[in-house]
Enzyme design. Structure first.
Site, PDB file in Angstrom:
ATOM      1  N   ASP A  22      36.914 -39.127  29.495  1.00 47.38           N
ATOM      2  CA  ASP A  22      38.334 -38.950  29.717  1.00 47.38           C
ATOM      3  C   ASP A  22      38.500 -40.430  30.337  1.00 47.38           C
ATOM      4  O   ASP A  22      38.173 -41.508  30.508  1.00 47.38           O
ATOM      5  CB  ASP A  22      38.075 -38.263  31.428  1.00 47.38           C
ATOM      6  CG  ASP A  22      39.499 -37.110  31.318  1.00 47.38           C
ATOM      7  OD1 ASP A  22      40.367 -37.205  30.602  1.00 47.38           O
ATOM      8  OD2 ASP A  22      39.409 -37.304  33.141  1.00 47.38           O
ATOM      9  N   ARG A  35      50.249 -41.682  24.169  1.00 45.75           N
ATOM     10  CA  ARG A  35      49.113 -41.349  24.857  1.00 45.75           C
ATOM     11  C   ARG A  35      47.908 -41.477  23.853  1.00 45.75           C
ATOM     12  O   ARG A  35      46.866 -41.394  24.147  1.00 45.75           O
ATOM     13  CB  ARG A  35      48.712 -39.856  24.862  1.00 45.75           C
ATOM     14  CG  ARG A  35      49.629 -39.327  26.199  1.00 45.75           C
ATOM     15  CD  ARG A  35      50.115 -38.008  27.235  1.00 45.75           C
ATOM     16  NE  ARG A  35      48.339 -37.534  26.387  1.00 45.75           N
ATOM     17  CZ  ARG A  35      47.655 -37.422  27.724  1.00 45.75           C
ATOM     18  NH1 ARG A  35      47.647 -37.950  28.903  1.00 45.75           N
ATOM     19  NH2 ARG A  35      46.196 -37.034  27.987  1.00 45.75           N
ATOM     20  N   HIS A  39      43.817 -42.350  22.642  1.00 43.79           N
ATOM     21  CA  HIS A  39      42.845 -41.636  21.873  1.00 43.79           C
ATOM     22  C   HIS A  39      42.569 -42.619  20.548  1.00 43.79           C
ATOM     23  O   HIS A  39      40.883 -42.986  20.503  1.00 43.79           O
ATOM     24  CB  HIS A  39      43.590 -40.613  21.111  1.00 43.79           C
ATOM     25  CG  HIS A  39      44.311 -39.557  22.593  1.00 43.79           C
ATOM     26  ND1 HIS A  39      43.124 -39.313  23.509  1.00 43.79           N
ATOM     27  CD2 HIS A  39      45.054 -38.523  22.209  1.00 43.79           C
ATOM     28  CE1 HIS A  39      43.819 -38.253  23.940  1.00 43.79           C
ATOM     29  NE2 HIS A  39      44.833 -37.894  23.942  1.00 43.79           N
ATOM     30  N   LEU A 133      19.585 -41.051  16.589  1.00 43.06           N
ATOM     31  CA  LEU A 133      19.905 -40.550  17.147  1.00 43.06           C
ATOM     32  C   LEU A 133      21.077 -39.051  16.551  1.00 43.06           C
ATOM     33  O   LEU A 133      21.342 -39.543  15.654  1.00 43.06           O
ATOM     34  CB  LEU A 133      21.386 -41.604  17.907  1.00 43.06           C
ATOM     35  CG  LEU A 133      22.120 -41.138  18.895  1.00 43.06           C
ATOM     36  CD1 LEU A 133      21.298 -40.501  19.720  1.00 43.06           C
ATOM     37  CD2 LEU A 133      23.463 -41.573  18.975  1.00 43.06           C
TER      38      LEU A 133
HETATM   39  C1  IPE Z   1      37.611 -32.740  29.896  1.00 45.59           C
HETATM   40  O1  IPE Z   1      39.163 -34.127  29.775  1.00 45.59           O
HETATM   41  C2  IPE Z   1      37.271 -32.832  28.483  1.00 45.59           C
HETATM   42  C3  IPE Z   1      37.302 -33.551  27.244  1.00 45.59           C
HETATM   43  C4  IPE Z   1      37.244 -35.077  27.901  1.00 45.59           C
HETATM   44  C5  IPE Z   1      36.739 -33.371  26.151  1.00 45.59           C
HETATM   45  P1  IPE Z   1      39.803 -33.591  30.628  1.00 45.59           P
HETATM   46  O2  IPE Z   1      41.659 -34.120  30.893  1.00 45.59           O
HETATM   47  O3  IPE Z   1      40.797 -31.857  29.373  1.00 45.59           O
HETATM   48  O4  IPE Z   1      40.254 -32.500  31.631  1.00 45.59           O
HETATM   49  P2  IPE Z   1      40.417 -32.158  32.798  1.00 45.59           P
HETATM   50  O5  IPE Z   1      41.757 -30.795  32.267  1.00 45.59           O
HETATM   51  O6  IPE Z   1      41.179 -33.243  33.865  1.00 45.59           O
HETATM   52  O7  IPE Z   1      39.761 -31.804  34.101  1.00 45.59           O
HETATM   53  C1  IPE Z   2      40.396 -37.961  26.848  1.00 45.81           C
HETATM   54  O1  IPE Z   2      41.622 -37.959  27.781  1.00 45.81           O
HETATM   55  C2  IPE Z   2      40.627 -37.221  25.936  1.00 45.81           C
HETATM   56  C3  IPE Z   2      40.658 -35.686  25.899  1.00 45.81           C
HETATM   57  C4  IPE Z   2      40.848 -34.635  26.556  1.00 45.81           C
HETATM   58  C5  IPE Z   2      41.160 -35.306  24.302  1.00 45.81           C
HETATM   59  P1  IPE Z   2      42.668 -37.458  28.292  1.00 45.81           P
HETATM   60  O2  IPE Z   2      43.703 -37.314  27.170  1.00 45.81           O
HETATM   61  O3  IPE Z   2      42.066 -36.177  28.921  1.00 45.81           O
HETATM   62  O4  IPE Z   2      43.672 -38.725  29.278  1.00 45.81           O
HETATM   63  P2  IPE Z   2      43.550 -39.123  30.387  1.00 45.81           P
HETATM   64  O5  IPE Z   2      43.164 -37.856  31.309  1.00 45.81           O
HETATM   65  O6  IPE Z   2      45.397 -37.556  30.251  1.00 45.81           O
HETATM   66  O7  IPE Z   2      44.533 -39.805  31.160  1.00 45.81           O
HETATM   67 MG    MG Z   3      41.788 -35.654  31.530  1.00 45.17          MG
END
Ligand code: IPE
Ligand code: IPE
Ligand code: MG
Length: 248
Positions: A22, A35, A39, A133
């Site tokens: 995350d 954003r 990724h 793995l």
């Molecule tokens: C959780 O992250 C899902 C993944 C890492 C794929 P999110 O960014 O979607 O989670 P919330 O919504 O903040 O809890």
């Molecule tokens: C995690 O990073 C990746 C996915 C959930 C796909 P986020 O995209 O949730 O990044 P934040 O949490 O908004 O910073």
């Molecule tokens: Mg997130």
């Protein structure tokens, strides 16, 4: 500074580590970018962690890459993530092969674009005989979805007389989960300073150790994984018993 790798007890490496990757969006924002940039940079972290996990002998590494709820994000971001997945498979397959990594998935793959499914299946098939793995990508995954699906299949098998209600216990239930055959993760890591599970492996983490770090996913590297495992190795896992019972 000495690497955490040297401090690890080789005999107590967790067999299964699960990671909620995350913070990509916030990382991009910090760098003044869109954003998607976060990724893209998260792929380097995946590479490093997969390599590190293999090096120390972790057997299963489950990465939460896309949740059921993530389908609700703006369409351009979802599309960019799907594109990124295709590119990442194209670019990383050779290295995965070299590192003896196997690939598998959990989640509702029927929801994924055809192109992603084809790439995934090609890669899974290409790596299927590897013995190192087992990299498990959670895609279009959520724990509640997985559990409901299991209940549906159990009910169906029960109607068809394949099982009887009194046969249902935790062992049988687990056979109906996507993670059947895979041991529960001993350790679950979440990056980006959020203290929640976000619908990931709810059943399987019943007794997992949880490790939270402020680091945003694109900054996470194998050394951070080693640190989390070092922390894990210094915990006392009691499984409901008393400390005295553990040494008995
Ligand atoms: C959780 O992250 C899902 C993944 C890492 C794929 P999110 O960014 O979607 O989670 P919330 O919504 O903040 O809890
Ligand atoms: C995690 O990073 C990746 C996915 C959930 C796909 P986020 O995209 O949730 O990044 P934040 O949490 O908004 O910073
Ligand atoms: Mg997130």
């Amino acid at each position: 500074m000495e690497s955490f790798r040297n401090k690890l007890d080789k005999n107590r490496i967790p067999k299964h580590v699960a990671i909620i990757m995350d913070g990509n969006g916030r990382w991009a924002e910090k760098h003044g970018k869109a954003r998607v940039f976060g990724h893209e940079n998260g792929v380097e972290s995946v590479r490093s962690v997969v390599e590190g996990a293999g090096e120390i002998g972790v057997k299963h590494l489950t990465l939460y890459a896309f949740s059921t709820e993530n389908w609700l994000r703006p369409k351009p971001e979802v599309e960019a993530l799907m594109e990124l997945l295709v590119h990442a498979i194209d670019n990383e397959t050779e290295l995965l092969m070299k590192n003896n990594v196997r690939l598998s998935t959990i989640g509702d793959l029927s929801k994924m674009p055809v192109k992603v499914k084809e790439k995934l299946n090609g890669c899974i098939n290409f790596l299927k005989d590897n013995t190192g793995l087992n990299l498990i990508l959670a895609l279009s995954y959520s724990s509640k979805w997985e559990i409901i699906k299991a209940v549906q299949n159990i009910s169906q098998d029960s109607i068809e007389g394949k099982i009887k209600p009194e046969m249902i216990n935790d062992k049988l239930f687990e056979e109906y989960l996507n993670t059947a055959e895979i041991p529960d993760p001993e350790l679950m890591i979440r990056t980006s300073g959020e203290f929640r599970i976000s619908n990931f492996l709810l059943w399987q983490i019943a007794y997992s150790e949880l490790f939270f770090t402020e680091k945003l996913w694109p900054d996470f590297r194998k050394e951070d994984l080693f640190e989390a495992i070092f922390d894990f190795q210094n915990r006392e896992r009691r499984f409901g018993k008393t400390r005295e019972q553990l040494t008995m």
